[in-house]
Write a protein that holds these residues in place. Structure first.
Motif, mmCIF file in Angstrom:
data_model
loop_
_atom_site.group_PDB
_atom_site.id
_atom_site.type_symbol
_atom_site.label_atom_id
_atom_site.label_comp_id
_atom_site.label_asym_id
_atom_site.label_seq_id
_atom_site.Cartn_x
_atom_site.Cartn_y
_atom_site.Cartn_z
ATOM 1 N N PHE A 1 0.812 -1.218 0.000
ATOM 2 C CA PHE A 1 0.000 0.000 0.000
ATOM 3 C C PHE A 1 0.847 1.271 0.000
ATOM 4 N N ILE A 2 2.181 1.128 -0.105
ATOM 5 C CA ILE A 2 3.075 2.281 -0.230
ATOM 6 C C ILE A 2 3.845 2.148 -1.540
ATOM 7 N N ASN A 3 3.614 3.076 -2.452
ATOM 8 C CA ASN A 3 4.295 3.090 -3.756
ATOM 9 C C ASN A 3 4.134 1.769 -4.503
ATOM 10 N N GLY A 4 2.974 1.116 -4.326
ATOM 11 C CA GLY A 4 2.714 -0.133 -5.030
ATOM 12 C C GLY A 4 3.651 -1.258 -4.645
ATOM 13 N N GLY A 5 4.258 -1.184 -3.468
ATOM 14 C CA GLY A 5 5.166 -2.234 -3.029
ATOM 15 C C GLY A 5 6.552 -2.142 -3.622
ATOM 16 N N GLU A 6 6.822 -1.069 -4.345
ATOM 17 C CA GLU A 6 8.124 -0.893 -4.986
ATOM 18 C C GLU A 6 9.036 -0.014 -4.130
ATOM 19 N N PRO A 7 10.338 -0.321 -4.108
ATOM 20 C CA PRO A 7 11.287 0.533 -3.369
ATOM 21 C C PRO A 7 11.325 1.932 -3.954
ATOM 22 N N MET A 8 11.453 2.904 -3.088
ATOM 23 C CA MET A 8 11.575 4.293 -3.523
ATOM 24 C C MET A 8 13.054 4.653 -3.559
ATOM 25 N N LEU A 9 13.701 4.298 -4.654
ATOM 26 C CA LEU A 9 15.145 4.448 -4.755
ATOM 27 C C LEU A 9 15.588 5.904 -4.765
ATOM 28 N N TRP A 10 14.637 6.815 -4.987
ATOM 29 C CA TRP A 10 14.996 8.236 -4.952
ATOM 30 C C TRP A 10 15.202 8.720 -3.522
ATOM 31 N N ALA A 11 14.732 7.930 -2.542
ATOM 32 C CA ALA A 11 14.902 8.327 -1.142
ATOM 33 C C ALA A 11 16.389 8.275 -0.786
ATOM 34 N N PRO A 12 16.945 9.349 -0.257
ATOM 35 C CA PRO A 12 18.386 9.362 0.035
ATOM 36 C C PRO A 12 18.745 8.459 1.213
ATOM 37 N N GLU A 13 19.902 7.832 1.141
ATOM 38 C CA GLU A 13 20.451 7.049 2.240
ATOM 39 C C GLU A 13 21.510 7.910 2.923
ATOM 40 N N ILE A 14 21.353 8.154 4.205
ATOM 41 C CA ILE A 14 22.318 8.984 4.936
ATOM 42 C C ILE A 14 23.572 8.169 5.214
ATOM 43 N N PRO A 15 24.739 8.596 4.746
ATOM 44 C CA PRO A 15 25.964 7.817 4.942
ATOM 45 C C PRO A 15 26.387 7.777 6.406
ATOM 46 N N ILE A 16 27.124 6.732 6.773
ATOM 47 C CA ILE A 16 27.496 6.542 8.167
ATOM 48 C C ILE A 16 28.449 7.632 8.655
ATOM 49 N N TRP A 17 29.289 8.163 7.764
ATOM 50 C CA TRP A 17 30.216 9.209 8.202
ATOM 51 C C TRP A 17 29.442 10.458 8.630
ATOM 52 N N PHE A 18 28.342 10.745 7.926
ATOM 53 C CA PHE A 18 27.529 11.899 8.298
ATOM 54 C C PHE A 18 26.814 11.636 9.628
ATOM 55 N N SER A 19 26.325 10.411 9.815
ATOM 56 C CA SER A 19 25.668 10.046 11.074
ATOM 57 C C SER A 19 26.633 10.196 12.241
ATOM 58 N N LEU A 20 27.858 9.693 12.070
ATOM 59 C CA LEU A 20 28.859 9.776 13.133
ATOM 60 C C LEU A 20 29.173 11.230 13.460
ATOM 61 N N ALA A 21 29.365 12.055 12.429
ATOM 62 C CA ALA A 21 29.675 13.466 12.649
ATOM 63 C C ALA A 21 28.505 14.185 13.317
ATOM 64 N N PHE A 22 27.288 13.895 12.885
ATOM 65 C CA PHE A 22 26.106 14.548 13.447
ATOM 66 C C PHE A 22 25.931 14.187 14.920
ATOM 67 N N ILE A 23 26.067 12.905 15.246
ATOM 68 C CA ILE A 23 25.893 12.449 16.631
ATOM 69 C C ILE A 23 26.971 13.047 17.526
ATOM 70 N N GLY A 24 28.230 12.987 17.051
ATOM 71 C CA GLY A 24 29.324 13.541 17.840
ATOM 72 C C GLY A 24 29.162 15.033 18.085
ATOM 73 N N THR A 25 28.774 15.761 17.059
ATOM 74 C CA THR A 25 28.584 17.209 17.187
ATOM 75 C C THR A 25 27.439 17.526 18.152
ATOM 76 N N THR A 26 26.347 16.778 18.046
ATOM 77 C CA THR A 26 25.192 17.019 18.912
ATOM 78 C C THR A 26 25.537 16.775 20.376
ATOM 79 N N VAL A 27 26.238 15.671 20.657
ATOM 80 C CA VAL A 27 26.640 15.372 22.036
ATOM 81 C C VAL A 27 27.560 16.472 22.567
ATOM 82 N N ALA A 28 28.518 16.908 21.736
ATOM 83 C CA ALA A 28 29.459 17.950 22.162
ATOM 84 C C ALA A 28 28.742 19.270 22.437
ATOM 85 N N VAL A 29 27.837 19.662 21.541
ATOM 86 C CA VAL A 29 27.114 20.924 21.714
ATOM 87 C C VAL A 29 26.238 20.880 22.970
ATOM 88 N N ALA A 30 25.524 19.760 23.178
ATOM 89 C CA ALA A 30 24.659 19.635 24.359
ATOM 90 C C ALA A 30 25.476 19.695 25.645
#
Length: 336
Positions: free
Chosen positions: A280-309
């Motif tokens: 019932f979502i996109n006819g059961g087909e993958p939405m390949l246009w959806a971006p995948e967030i790379p792990i390096w960005f996740s690591l940088a974002f988490i580290g920055t957020t913890v440091a700022v907080a």
């Protein structure tokens, strides 16, 4: 990444060995750890966790190494938040400081066991049902809201669950050293020590619901999920005594964790769209246009957020800390 049963067995054995050593070397004899002891062991476990991540990157590959570091940093931040609740519980139940190590040790072991069970269930769900990423993502967004706006409003020692326990168990008003039960007038009573452990076990269950979907948003490897959780919990007891006074100054930690949980929730939803199989979502087909967030960005974002907080919290409470240090002693304190 496919760890063999032997690798899993060695990992479990080493993890258990560390906790057994902790109990017999430090916890068995009731005492309040010194600042030096807490600092040395905290540094030891943090360095050990970092070395494991480097080893994983060298032996396997740095994508998995990056996933481990992002997961470890997230779980460590959530574990520090867990410590804040432990501190509230210790205060609420008035646990003597010399017995707090035992309570923490049992609480940490309960947390590891509960998270291990959640990890196994999560791995099975992810392997068989790709739609579970939608569920995990939505759950993390709800948890992020709760973390940001309802965190720390209640004392867990006075919550409904503990009131239920008190109604159904005969409880003494005072501690009997570090014993969990005591016999008086021919009847068996539970001590506040056992109540504290029950409360911590209940809190651990709630935190497992937060932490496992969060780390599965960073990696699908059950081995990385387990080791990141194990290393995050190792040394948590020493960290409690090392930064006990600092915990109350981390006033923006809850908001920082809310941002991290929301970020991982969005990351999970995007990944779910990328591997979509729901009819019932996109006819059961993958939405390949959806971006995948790379792990390096996740690591940088988490580290920055913890440091700022952390920095924002310390700067915000710096004036209060200075005022407390300059506050004159009362006549009773001066006579001591």
């Amino acid at each position: 990444m496919s760890p063999t049963p032997l690798v899993w067995a060695i990992t479990f054995a080493v993890t258990i060995a560390f906790f057994v050593y902790e109990f017999f070397a430090h916890v068995r004899r009731a005492h309040e750890p010194t600042l030096g002891e807490s600092a040395r062991w905290s540094v030891f476990y943090i360095v050990l966790a970092l070395l494991f991540g480097v080893g994983l990157g060298v032996v396997v590959d740095w994508r998995h190494g990056g996933e481990y570091f992002a997961g470890y940093l997230t779980e460590k931040a959530l574990s520090i938040d867990n410590l804040f609740v432990f501190l509230v519980l210790m205060t609420g139940f008035a646990v003597p400081k010399i017995y707090q190590q035992k309570v923490l040790m049992i609480g940490i072991v309960i947390a590891l066991v509960l998270r291990g069970g959640f990890i196994a269930v999560g791995a099975a769900l992810i392997e068989n049902f790709s739609w579970v990423f939608y569920v995990f993502g939505a759950l993390l967004l709800v948890l992020a809201y709760r973390q940001a706006f309802t965190h720390g409003e209640n004392d867990p020692s006075q919550g409904r669950f503990m009131r239920f326990v008190r109604r159904h168990l005969p409880v003494t008003d005072e501690y009997a050293e570090d014993r969990l039960t005591v016999r008086r007038d021919g009847r068996r009573f539970v001590t506040p020590m056992l109540l504290t452990i029950i409360a911590i076990g209940f809190v651990d269950l709630i935190f497992a619901v937060d932490s496992i979907p969060a780390i599965y948003g960073l990696t699908e490897e059950a081995y990385i999920v387990f080791t990141a959780n194990a290393f995050a919990l190792m040394g948590l007891r020493q960290l409690y005594f090392l930064i006990g006074g600092l915990l109350e100054r981390l006033v923006y930690l809850a908001q920082g964790l809310a941002v991290i949980l929301a970020f991982i929730g969005v990351k999970l939803v995007l990944h779910a769209m990328h591997v979509n199989e729901l009819p019932f979502i996109n006819g059961g087909e993958p939405m390949l246009w959806a971006p995948e967030i790379p792990i390096w960005f996740s690591l940088a974002f988490i580290g920055t957020t913890v440091a700022v907080a952390t920095v924002a919290s310390l700067l915000s409470t710096r004036g209060e800390s200075t005022a407390n240090e300059r506050e004159p002693a009362t006549p009773a304190e001066q006579d001591r």
